[in-house]
Motif scaffolding. Structure first.
Motif, PDB file in Angstrom:
ATOM      1  N   GLY A   1       0.803  -1.231   0.046  1.00 18.38           N
ATOM      2  CA  GLY A   1      -0.082   0.067   0.063  1.00 18.38           C
ATOM      3  C   GLY A   1       0.746   1.404  -0.039  1.00 18.38           C
ATOM      4  O   GLY A   1       0.271   2.262  -0.301  1.00 18.38           O
ATOM      5  N   ASP A   2       2.159   1.423   0.103  1.00 13.48           N
ATOM      6  CA  ASP A   2       2.827   2.334   0.108  1.00 13.48           C
ATOM      7  C   ASP A   2       2.937   2.714  -1.316  1.00 13.48           C
ATOM      8  O   ASP A   2       2.832   2.209  -2.285  1.00 13.48           O
ATOM      9  N   PRO A   3       3.834   4.070  -1.596  1.00 14.18           N
ATOM     10  CA  PRO A   3       4.062   4.327  -3.085  1.00 14.18           C
ATOM     11  C   PRO A   3       4.796   3.466  -3.785  1.00 14.18           C
ATOM     12  O   PRO A   3       4.470   3.427  -5.008  1.00 14.18           O
ATOM     13  N   VAL A   4       5.817   2.979  -3.353  1.00 16.50           N
ATOM     14  CA  VAL A   4       6.464   1.945  -3.972  1.00 16.50           C
ATOM     15  C   VAL A   4       5.993   0.853  -4.348  1.00 16.50           C
ATOM     16  O   VAL A   4       5.879   0.257  -5.564  1.00 16.50           O
ATOM     17  N   TRP A   5       5.038   0.327  -3.321  1.00 21.42           N
ATOM     18  CA  TRP A   5       4.390  -0.881  -3.582  1.00 21.42           C
ATOM     19  C   TRP A   5       3.506  -0.756  -4.901  1.00 21.42           C
ATOM     20  O   TRP A   5       3.175  -1.469  -5.685  1.00 21.42           O
ATOM     21  N   LYS A   6       2.537   0.407  -4.892  1.00 16.69           N
ATOM     22  CA  LYS A   6       1.448   0.912  -5.801  1.00 16.69           C
ATOM     23  C   LYS A   6       2.511   1.007  -7.100  1.00 16.69           C
ATOM     24  O   LYS A   6       1.692   0.417  -8.061  1.00 16.69           O
TER      25      LYS A   6
ATOM     26  N   ASN B   1      16.201  -5.266  -1.856  1.00 18.92           N
ATOM     27  CA  ASN B   1      17.074  -4.267  -2.083  1.00 18.92           C
ATOM     28  C   ASN B   1      16.431  -3.108  -2.753  1.00 18.92           C
ATOM     29  O   ASN B   1      16.851  -1.805  -2.976  1.00 18.92           O
ATOM     30  N   ILE B   2      15.015  -3.200  -2.842  1.00 15.95           N
ATOM     31  CA  ILE B   2      14.111  -1.952  -3.353  1.00 15.95           C
ATOM     32  C   ILE B   2      13.503  -1.522  -2.028  1.00 15.95           C
ATOM     33  O   ILE B   2      12.963  -2.201  -1.234  1.00 15.95           O
ATOM     34  N   ARG B   3      13.714   0.015  -1.804  1.00 15.98           N
ATOM     35  CA  ARG B   3      13.287   0.458  -0.618  1.00 15.98           C
ATOM     36  C   ARG B   3      12.474   1.881  -0.799  1.00 15.98           C
ATOM     37  O   ARG B   3      12.247   2.223  -1.792  1.00 15.98           O
ATOM     38  N   TYR B   4      11.784   2.068   0.427  1.00 16.33           N
ATOM     39  CA  TYR B   4      10.867   3.252   0.138  1.00 16.33           C
ATOM     40  C   TYR B   4      11.405   4.479   0.779  1.00 16.33           C
ATOM     41  O   TYR B   4      11.800   4.163   2.132  1.00 16.33           O
TER      42      TYR B   4
ATOM     43  N   TYR C   1      11.491   9.155  -8.172  1.00  9.48           N
ATOM     44  CA  TYR C   1      10.448  10.210  -7.474  1.00  9.48           C
ATOM     45  C   TYR C   1       9.006   9.888  -7.699  1.00  9.48           C
ATOM     46  O   TYR C   1       8.670   9.724  -9.050  1.00  9.48           O
ATOM     47  N   LEU C   2       7.898   9.633  -6.757  1.00  9.19           N
ATOM     48  CA  LEU C   2       6.658   9.186  -6.874  1.00  9.19           C
ATOM     49  C   LEU C   2       5.716  10.123  -6.527  1.00  9.19           C
ATOM     50  O   LEU C   2       6.102  11.113  -5.611  1.00  9.19           O
TER      51      LEU C   2
END
Length: 199
Positions: free
Chosen positions: A39-44, A59-62, A103-104
């Motif tokens: 549900g966070d912006p990276v997940w979306k 290794n992908i982070r928010y 950037y999201l």
């Protein structure tokens, strides 16, 4: 023993300057990079780009508040903060030599900025990769250019696929020292965006 590193800016930095920049980048990662949660912006963003994705590589982070800087009237100025996807670039010695920021918006779109994808200024390391997940026991490793392509290839083929950011960096790939004795197969997943001869 290396005493200097030639950067892409045609300038040289000393070994001490190189190590200092590595520490700065690792500090940013340790302090600001959070695990991605549903549900966070990276997940979306990733689920929007890669339908069916169930697991986000480790290794992908928010980064909730990534500063965006741009040159205005000849000077670098911060124009805002945005949620961002942050990925760490490691060289063959396991040092954090690069940070890739996307950037999201909070709903998982690319931010409305001139350059929604940025990397830090080069510190001269021409070989690095974004190690999305650790290499498995079978020793199979894939390489590609873009982060989204790497995530999708991992999902489809079931083994680690590491983006190298660009075809130039990909061409300079070095097998990490910790995997020299265990790697069994290296697969290149090429982007389907044509080919052009270098001038």
């Amino acid at each position: 023993k290396r005493t200097s590193v030639v950067a892409t800016t045609s300038q040289s930095i000393t070994e001490a300057e190189f190590e200092n920049e590595v520490r700065k980048r690792q500090w940013i990662w340790d302090k600001f990079a959070q695990e991605v949660t549903e549900g966070d912006p990276v997940w979306k963003y990733l689920n929007r780009r890669i339908p069916g994705l169930t697991t986000i590589p480790s290794n992908i982070r928010y980064q909730p508040n990534a500063q965006y800087w741009e040159k205005i009237d000849g000077k670098m100025q911060m124009t805002g903060e945005h949620p961002a996807m942050l990925v760490r670039g490691m060289d063959a010695q396991g040092r954090c030599v690069q940070l890739h920021t996307t950037y999201l918006t909070f709903d998982g779109q690319k931010a409305n900025v001139e350059h929604p994808k940025k990397t830090k200024t080069s510190i001269g390391s021409c070989s690095f990769c974004l190690r999305l997940t650790p290499m498995g026991e079978d020793g199979v490793l894939g390489l590609t250019e873009g982060i989204e392509n790497g995530v999708k290839a991992e999902m489809i083929f079931g083994h680690p696929v590491w983006p190298c950011h660009s075809n130039t960096v990909l061409a300079n790939f070095e097998i990490p020292e910790i995997y020299l004795a265990t790697i069994t197969k290296l697969i290149i997943y090429a982007d389907n965006d044509g080919w052009r001869q270098r001038p």
